[in-house]
Design a protein around this motif. Sequence first.
Motif, PDB file in Angstrom:
ATOM      1  N   THR A 240      19.477  -7.160 -52.840  1.00 22.33           N
ATOM      2  CA  THR A 240      18.514  -6.092 -52.992  1.00 22.33           C
ATOM      3  C   THR A 240      18.797  -5.501 -54.490  1.00 22.33           C
ATOM      4  N   VAL A 241      17.643  -5.191 -55.134  1.00 23.75           N
ATOM      5  CA  VAL A 241      17.454  -4.834 -56.705  1.00 23.75           C
ATOM      6  C   VAL A 241      16.552  -4.002 -56.758  1.00 23.75           C
ATOM      7  N   ASN A 242      16.586  -2.991 -57.916  1.00 20.83           N
ATOM      8  CA  ASN A 242      15.486  -2.360 -58.326  1.00 20.83           C
ATOM      9  C   ASN A 242      14.334  -3.293 -59.199  1.00 20.83           C
ATOM     10  N   LYS A 243      13.141  -3.061 -58.822  1.00 19.89           N
ATOM     11  CA  LYS A 243      12.110  -4.032 -59.434  1.00 19.89           C
ATOM     12  C   LYS A 243      12.324  -4.485 -60.816  1.00 19.89           C
ATOM     13  N   GLY A 244      12.779  -3.259 -61.573  1.00 21.98           N
ATOM     14  CA  GLY A 244      12.800  -3.539 -63.087  1.00 21.98           C
ATOM     15  C   GLY A 244      13.882  -4.222 -63.561  1.00 21.98           C
ATOM     16  N   ASN A 245      14.853  -4.377 -62.649  1.00 21.53           N
ATOM     17  CA  ASN A 245      16.181  -5.219 -62.896  1.00 21.53           C
ATOM     18  C   ASN A 245      16.191  -6.621 -62.376  1.00 21.53           C
ATOM     19  N   LYS A 246      15.171  -6.952 -61.901  1.00 22.03           N
ATOM     20  CA  LYS A 246      14.937  -8.332 -61.254  1.00 22.03           C
ATOM     21  C   LYS A 246      15.376  -9.505 -62.061  1.00 22.03           C
ATOM     22  N   THR A 247      14.716  -9.537 -63.361  1.00 17.46           N
ATOM     23  CA  THR A 247      14.876 -10.587 -64.369  1.00 17.46           C
ATOM     24  C   THR A 247      16.395 -10.392 -64.861  1.00 17.46           C
ATOM     25  N   VAL A 356      25.569 -29.609 -49.558  1.00 19.02           N
ATOM     26  CA  VAL A 356      25.894 -27.847 -49.666  1.00 19.02           C
ATOM     27  C   VAL A 356      24.671 -27.538 -50.515  1.00 19.02           C
ATOM     28  N   GLY A 357      23.689 -26.519 -50.240  1.00 19.13           N
ATOM     29  CA  GLY A 357      22.928 -25.705 -51.160  1.00 19.13           C
ATOM     30  C   GLY A 357      22.996 -24.305 -50.743  1.00 19.13           C
ATOM     31  N   LEU A 358      22.336 -23.647 -51.736  1.00 16.21           N
ATOM     32  CA  LEU A 358      22.249 -22.188 -51.881  1.00 16.21           C
ATOM     33  C   LEU A 358      21.102 -21.765 -51.988  1.00 16.21           C
ATOM     34  N   ALA A 359      20.444 -21.059 -51.110  1.00 12.42           N
ATOM     35  CA  ALA A 359      19.089 -20.349 -51.323  1.00 12.42           C
ATOM     36  C   ALA A 359      19.064 -18.881 -51.412  1.00 12.42           C
ATOM     37  N   PHE A 360      18.708 -18.218 -52.490  1.00 10.97           N
ATOM     38  CA  PHE A 360      18.869 -16.687 -52.789  1.00 10.97           C
ATOM     39  C   PHE A 360      17.647 -16.012 -52.895  1.00 10.97           C
ATOM     40  N   SER A 361      17.341 -15.048 -52.412  1.00  7.55           N
ATOM     41  CA  SER A 361      16.380 -14.196 -52.433  1.00  7.55           C
ATOM     42  C   SER A 361      16.422 -12.749 -53.035  1.00  7.55           C
ATOM     43  N   LEU A 362      15.772 -12.747 -54.169  1.00  6.81           N
ATOM     44  CA  LEU A 362      15.778 -11.029 -54.879  1.00  6.81           C
ATOM     45  C   LEU A 362      15.080 -10.272 -54.275  1.00  6.81           C
ATOM     46  N   ILE A 363      15.056  -9.213 -53.608  1.00  3.19           N
ATOM     47  CA  ILE A 363      14.329  -8.283 -53.000  1.00  3.19           C
ATOM     48  C   ILE A 363      14.278  -6.902 -53.570  1.00  3.19           C
ATOM     49  N   ASP A 364      13.153  -6.587 -54.196  1.00  3.04           N
ATOM     50  CA  ASP A 364      13.200  -4.920 -54.203  1.00  3.04           C
ATOM     51  C   ASP A 364      12.297  -4.095 -53.190  1.00  3.04           C
ATOM     52  N   HIS A 365      12.448  -2.842 -53.437  1.00  4.68           N
ATOM     53  CA  HIS A 365      11.900  -1.753 -52.409  1.00  4.68           C
ATOM     54  C   HIS A 365      10.661  -2.204 -51.763  1.00  4.68           C
ATOM     55  N   GLU A 366       9.631  -2.937 -52.802  1.00  3.44           N
ATOM     56  CA  GLU A 366       8.562  -3.398 -52.231  1.00  3.44           C
ATOM     57  C   GLU A 366       8.457  -4.727 -51.056  1.00  3.44           C
ATOM     58  N   ASP A 367       9.662  -5.249 -51.269  1.00  5.58           N
ATOM     59  CA  ASP A 367       9.754  -6.409 -50.331  1.00  5.58           C
ATOM     60  C   ASP A 367      10.520  -6.436 -48.958  1.00  5.58           C
ATOM     61  N   TYR A 368      11.252  -5.002 -48.853  1.00  2.00           N
ATOM     62  CA  TYR A 368      11.930  -4.738 -47.762  1.00  2.00           C
ATOM     63  C   TYR A 368      11.353  -5.326 -46.358  1.00  2.00           C
ATOM     64  N   GLU A 388      27.009  -6.068 -58.430  1.00  2.00           N
ATOM     65  CA  GLU A 388      27.680  -4.822 -59.130  1.00  2.00           C
ATOM     66  C   GLU A 388      26.957  -4.633 -60.476  1.00  2.00           C
ATOM     67  N   GLY A 389      26.392  -3.447 -60.962  1.00  3.89           N
ATOM     68  CA  GLY A 389      25.997  -3.344 -62.138  1.00  3.89           C
ATOM     69  C   GLY A 389      24.632  -3.507 -62.033  1.00  3.89           C
ATOM     70  N   PHE A 390      23.711  -3.941 -60.956  1.00  3.21           N
ATOM     71  CA  PHE A 390      22.549  -4.140 -60.327  1.00  3.21           C
ATOM     72  C   PHE A 390      21.973  -3.794 -59.086  1.00  3.21           C
ATOM     73  N   GLU A 391      22.926  -2.559 -58.575  1.00  2.00           N
ATOM     74  CA  GLU A 391      22.545  -2.090 -57.675  1.00  2.00           C
ATOM     75  C   GLU A 391      21.195  -1.524 -57.346  1.00  2.00           C
ATOM     76  N   ALA A 392      20.373  -1.657 -56.115  1.00  2.00           N
ATOM     77  CA  ALA A 392      19.222  -1.092 -55.787  1.00  2.00           C
ATOM     78  C   ALA A 392      19.380   0.395 -55.435  1.00  2.00           C
ATOM     79  N   ASP A 393      18.675   1.202 -55.977  1.00  2.00           N
ATOM     80  CA  ASP A 393      18.571   2.807 -55.526  1.00  2.00           C
ATOM     81  C   ASP A 393      18.622   2.763 -53.868  1.00  2.00           C
TER      82      ASP A 393
END
Length: 430
Positions: A240-247, A356-368, A388-393
């Motif tokens: 989870t991350v704030n929309k403005g911090n996704k990139t 072995v593989g990794l699949a990450f999803s970055l979601i903000d409040h709109e995605d929950y 840490e440093g990119f925590e969602a509100d």
Amino acid sequence: MTSDTTPATFQDLGLISPLLARIVELEYSQPTPIQAQAIPSVLAKRDLIAGANTGSGKTATFALPLLQHIYEDAPLSTRKNEVKPQGNYVSGLILVPTRELAKQVADSIKSYAVHFNGAIKTVAVFGGVSTNTQMLSLRGGTDILVATPGRLLDLISSNAIKLDNVKTLILDEADRMLSLGFTDELSELLALLPKQKQTLLFSATFPEQVKTLTEELLDNPIEIQVQSADSSTLVQRVFTVNKGNKTALLAHLIKTHQWRQVLIFVNAKSSCNHLADKLSKRGIVADVFHGDKGQSARTRVLEAFKTGEIDVLIATDIAARGLDIEKLPVVINFDLPRSPSDYMHRIGRSGRAGEVGLAFSLIDHEDYHHFKIIEKKNKIRLEREQIEGFEADETVSEPVAKPMAKPEGTGKKKRKNKPPINADIWLKNT
């Protein structure tokens, strides 16, 4: 339906020596679950409906028996490549939804057929390239044809090929073809096929349209359901991350892990270029893969990504199917797919064939909320994590009114009595 006892080796499956020799060269150690369960039934010329996720080895599941049937059914002179059948015939027809998948399947079949010494001809046809070139490749007919429906209909109307001698019909990723609006094209093609034939249908999901197609096409089919080749090899995580911090979070992950290959999914062509520009400003060079690229450019980008010349590739959902990259370490959903089934196809680009593989999803409040739907439909539940440093509100400060970005090819407003989707036009724009 599955068997309690399935063959443990390829030698147990009943394949002939030219195929077994190639399997040894390709270092296939043992059949995947879908191969072990399905190949004997396909060799017995039974109709089959198989539920198999990406990376499960389904191409070999239908390609190996198809090659064996064609080789064994051909006259001895044909096997020795002395005499070829005349006319614009097709023996085995494989219908697929995308250009990339058509090329990939055809390339795989040609690889499996190496020890037939040119006795079996395979051709792939799809939109985005010259029809004349494909007509020339079909001159004299072909044993196996891999095609997208729209382009195949074009070639049939030009008398470049006929379907009245098809003995085996294979629909690969049937759910995707129907979701892309191929229903009318499929109906037209099916009407041109002989009634007596073997039919194999592969689909990751089974919506009502697929069930209807199954009832119409298959005769007393064997049913096999395999969820994945080895689900434990693909690790799924959601941050989870704030929309403005996704990139910023995306760049942080790429730099921290120093990935040599990472595939990033977004929902629109414009988003590909926009995200590539934003990553460039953070010192990360990324290429893009979407429908505004011509077919030759798309092919070059994929080859460069496969060989490691490109470290970061940003793509729309046209890369979610038919993209087979050996040992791709990580896939990232920067935007969530609108369809829950597309989520599984996206992440299935990694963790293939037991790797072995990794699949990450970055979601903000709109995605929950949408991610909860994805989890429910795919029967998964993932822990929400934060970096840490990119925590969602805990809460979003303003009401979210903006809808999710529409995927490629669906930019027009809906209107009543909308005519059927022209699949070739859709593919050209994706």
